[in-house]
Design a protein around this motif. Structure first.
Motif, PDB file in Angstrom:
ATOM      1  N   GLN A 144     -38.299  10.595  -4.616  1.00  0.00           N
ATOM      2  CA  GLN A 144     -37.825  11.686  -3.766  1.00  0.00           C
ATOM      3  C   GLN A 144     -38.461  13.008  -4.189  1.00  0.00           C
ATOM      4  O   GLN A 144     -38.862  13.816  -3.341  1.00  0.00           O
ATOM      5  CB  GLN A 144     -36.307  11.799  -3.855  1.00  0.00           C
ATOM      6  CG  GLN A 144     -35.722  12.927  -3.010  1.00  0.00           C
ATOM      7  CD  GLN A 144     -34.212  13.045  -3.181  1.00  0.00           C
ATOM      8  OE1 GLN A 144     -33.561  12.103  -3.606  1.00  0.00           O
ATOM      9  NE2 GLN A 144     -33.673  14.196  -2.849  1.00  0.00           N
ATOM     10  N   GLN A 145     -38.549  13.241  -5.506  1.00  0.00           N
ATOM     11  CA  GLN A 145     -39.164  14.479  -5.985  1.00  0.00           C
ATOM     12  C   GLN A 145     -40.627  14.569  -5.573  1.00  0.00           C
ATOM     13  O   GLN A 145     -41.160  15.670  -5.376  1.00  0.00           O
ATOM     14  CB  GLN A 145     -39.050  14.571  -7.511  1.00  0.00           C
ATOM     15  CG  GLN A 145     -37.627  14.641  -8.034  1.00  0.00           C
ATOM     16  CD  GLN A 145     -36.841  15.796  -7.419  1.00  0.00           C
ATOM     17  OE1 GLN A 145     -35.994  15.602  -6.561  1.00  0.00           O
ATOM     18  NE2 GLN A 145     -37.149  17.006  -7.853  1.00  0.00           N
ATOM     19  N   GLU A 146     -41.271  13.398  -5.432  1.00  0.00           N
ATOM     20  CA  GLU A 146     -42.668  13.363  -4.997  1.00  0.00           C
ATOM     21  C   GLU A 146     -42.795  13.292  -3.475  1.00  0.00           C
ATOM     22  O   GLU A 146     -43.900  13.244  -2.954  1.00  0.00           O
ATOM     23  CB  GLU A 146     -43.364  12.152  -5.625  1.00  0.00           C
ATOM     24  CG  GLU A 146     -43.410  12.183  -7.144  1.00  0.00           C
ATOM     25  CD  GLU A 146     -43.895  10.871  -7.738  1.00  0.00           C
ATOM     26  OE1 GLU A 146     -44.353  10.008  -6.942  1.00  0.00           O
ATOM     27  OE2 GLU A 146     -43.829  10.706  -8.969  1.00  0.00           O
ATOM     28  N   GLN A 147     -41.644  13.251  -2.774  1.00  0.00           N
ATOM     29  CA  GLN A 147     -41.589  13.149  -1.310  1.00  0.00           C
ATOM     30  C   GLN A 147     -42.341  11.907  -0.822  1.00  0.00           C
ATOM     31  O   GLN A 147     -43.075  11.941   0.172  1.00  0.00           O
ATOM     32  CB  GLN A 147     -42.145  14.416  -0.658  1.00  0.00           C
ATOM     33  CG  GLN A 147     -41.356  15.662  -1.042  1.00  0.00           C
ATOM     34  CD  GLN A 147     -41.817  16.908  -0.318  1.00  0.00           C
ATOM     35  OE1 GLN A 147     -42.156  16.847   0.878  1.00  0.00           O
ATOM     36  NE2 GLN A 147     -41.833  18.020  -1.021  1.00  0.00           N
ATOM     37  N   ARG A 148     -42.112  10.807  -1.520  1.00  0.00           N
ATOM     38  CA  ARG A 148     -42.762   9.545  -1.177  1.00  0.00           C
ATOM     39  C   ARG A 148     -41.736   8.578  -0.614  1.00  0.00           C
ATOM     40  O   ARG A 148     -40.683   8.352  -1.198  1.00  0.00           O
ATOM     41  CB  ARG A 148     -43.418   8.932  -2.421  1.00  0.00           C
ATOM     42  CG  ARG A 148     -44.604   9.710  -2.944  1.00  0.00           C
ATOM     43  CD  ARG A 148     -45.083   9.124  -4.260  1.00  0.00           C
ATOM     44  NE  ARG A 148     -45.421   7.701  -4.133  1.00  0.00           N
ATOM     45  CZ  ARG A 148     -45.648   6.908  -5.173  1.00  0.00           C
ATOM     46  NH1 ARG A 148     -45.520   7.386  -6.408  1.00  0.00           N
ATOM     47  NH2 ARG A 148     -45.957   5.627  -4.987  1.00  0.00           N
TER      48      ARG A 148
END
Length: 332
Positions: A129-133
């Motif tokens: 989520q932090q990497e928006q993946r």
């Protein structure tokens, strides 16, 4: 209350650090209360009947034991008392009670949360989520997984009940092995952990710290675990050999760990465990719910009522064993 009745009230020295104990007004209805910090403990204990150790892990009692000659009862707001016990106290006639049971359900909930977190890889989802993946993955079922809980006291039993509620198979490990139990499928000997731990998906530590349990999870135990297994520690950090655990996690000989307690505590900055993706670390908080302080205060208040009425106290610690014996044969 009559003058005669007031004269019979016990004197309670209440040791605190910053915040005052809860339910203080109710306690003062039953006893003369001398509030004190560590530096004033010797004076407060002069002639006192009871020590209410709200500052639970303070070394002040040990340092001022010579001033405790009139004490009949000591109550500490902690369940584990290994850090508090010393030879003079253990050899004395003073009744010693702890706060066993108050935090058991909250700690069990935390342990179940760790299982769900690791089985469903919540940490991995957060990193993505932090990497928006958007990356689809599969996770493990909890139902049908097996756990051995080391420590068959109130905390271990609450853990077993919650684990069984989500379909897990749960055994216990304690001082005495036995085939049948109300909360565990069987109770194994904790001394033989290395011989049996290979059969479990989770090794959960909820035992008190004693001479027998210190370093219980050793290199031998870790090497005996299957590579997919995980450790959960909601007991005491010293139950585990930290260097051995670090090696097992870094080498992949076990799959992961969730640690609410560590040794040393707090974990030093830069320690390898901090940065491992297969490790969850929380700061010794598994029992600390929003209302836990009031629950601890209520336990002492209830016991004080018993003391004033000449009734048996609850949670009396066997000072030789270092914990509260129960009708169940094993606690560690």
């Amino acid at each position: 209350m009559t003058t005669a009745a007031r004269a019979k009230r016990p004197v309670v020295a209440a040791l605190y650090r910053e915040a005052l104990p809860p339910r203080l007004a109710e306690i003062e209805e039953l006893a003369e209360v001398r509030l004190t910090k560590a530096e004033g403990l010797a004076k407060a204990m002069d002639g006192a009947d009871v020590l209410y150790q709200w500052h639970s892990f303070s070394p002040a009692l040990r340092e001022n034991w010579d001033a405790a000659s009139s004490l009949k009862w000591i109550h500490v707001t902690a369940a584990g008392v290994s850090q508090l016990m010393f030879d003079e106290l253990a050899a004395s006639d003073v009744t010693y009670t702890n706060s066993r049971g108050v935090l058991s359900t909250a700690i069990a909930e935390f342990a179940l949360g760790f299982v769900l977190d690791m089985a469903k890889d919540s940490q991995g989802s957060y990193r993505l989520q932090q990497e928006q993946r958007w990356q689809h993955r599969t996770t493990r079922k909890v139902q049908g997984q097996s756990a051995v809980v080391v420590g068959t006291g109130s905390i271990g039993r609450e853990i077993a009940r919650l684990f069984r509620a989500v379909g897990m198979e749960v055994d216990g490990a304690g001082r005495t092995a036995r085939p049948g139990d109300t909360d565990f499928g069987q109770v194994l000997s904790s001394r033989e952990l290395a011989a049996v731990v290979h059969g479990y998906d989770y090794l959960v530590l909820a035992a008190p710290l004693t001479a027998d349990t210190t370093g219980l999870v050793s290199t031998e135990v870790l090497n005996a675990m299957k590579p997919s297994a995980r450790i959960i520690n909601v007991g005491r950090g010293q139950l585990v050999d930290t260097p051995a655990l670090t090696d097992a996690l870094s080498s992949g000989s076990i799959a992961g760990a969730a640690l609410d307690v560590v040794h040393p505590e707090p974990l030093p900055e830069g320690h390898a465990l901090w940065s491992m993706e297969n490790v969850i670390i929380t700061p010794h908080m598994c029992g600390d719910t929003e209302d836990y302080l009031d629950d601890l205060g209520k336990l002492f208040l209830d016991n004080l009522k018993r003391y004033c009425n000449g009734q048996p106290l609850e949670n009396i610690v066997d000072k030789a064993l270092g914990f509260v014996p129960t009708s169940e044969p094993s606690l560690t």
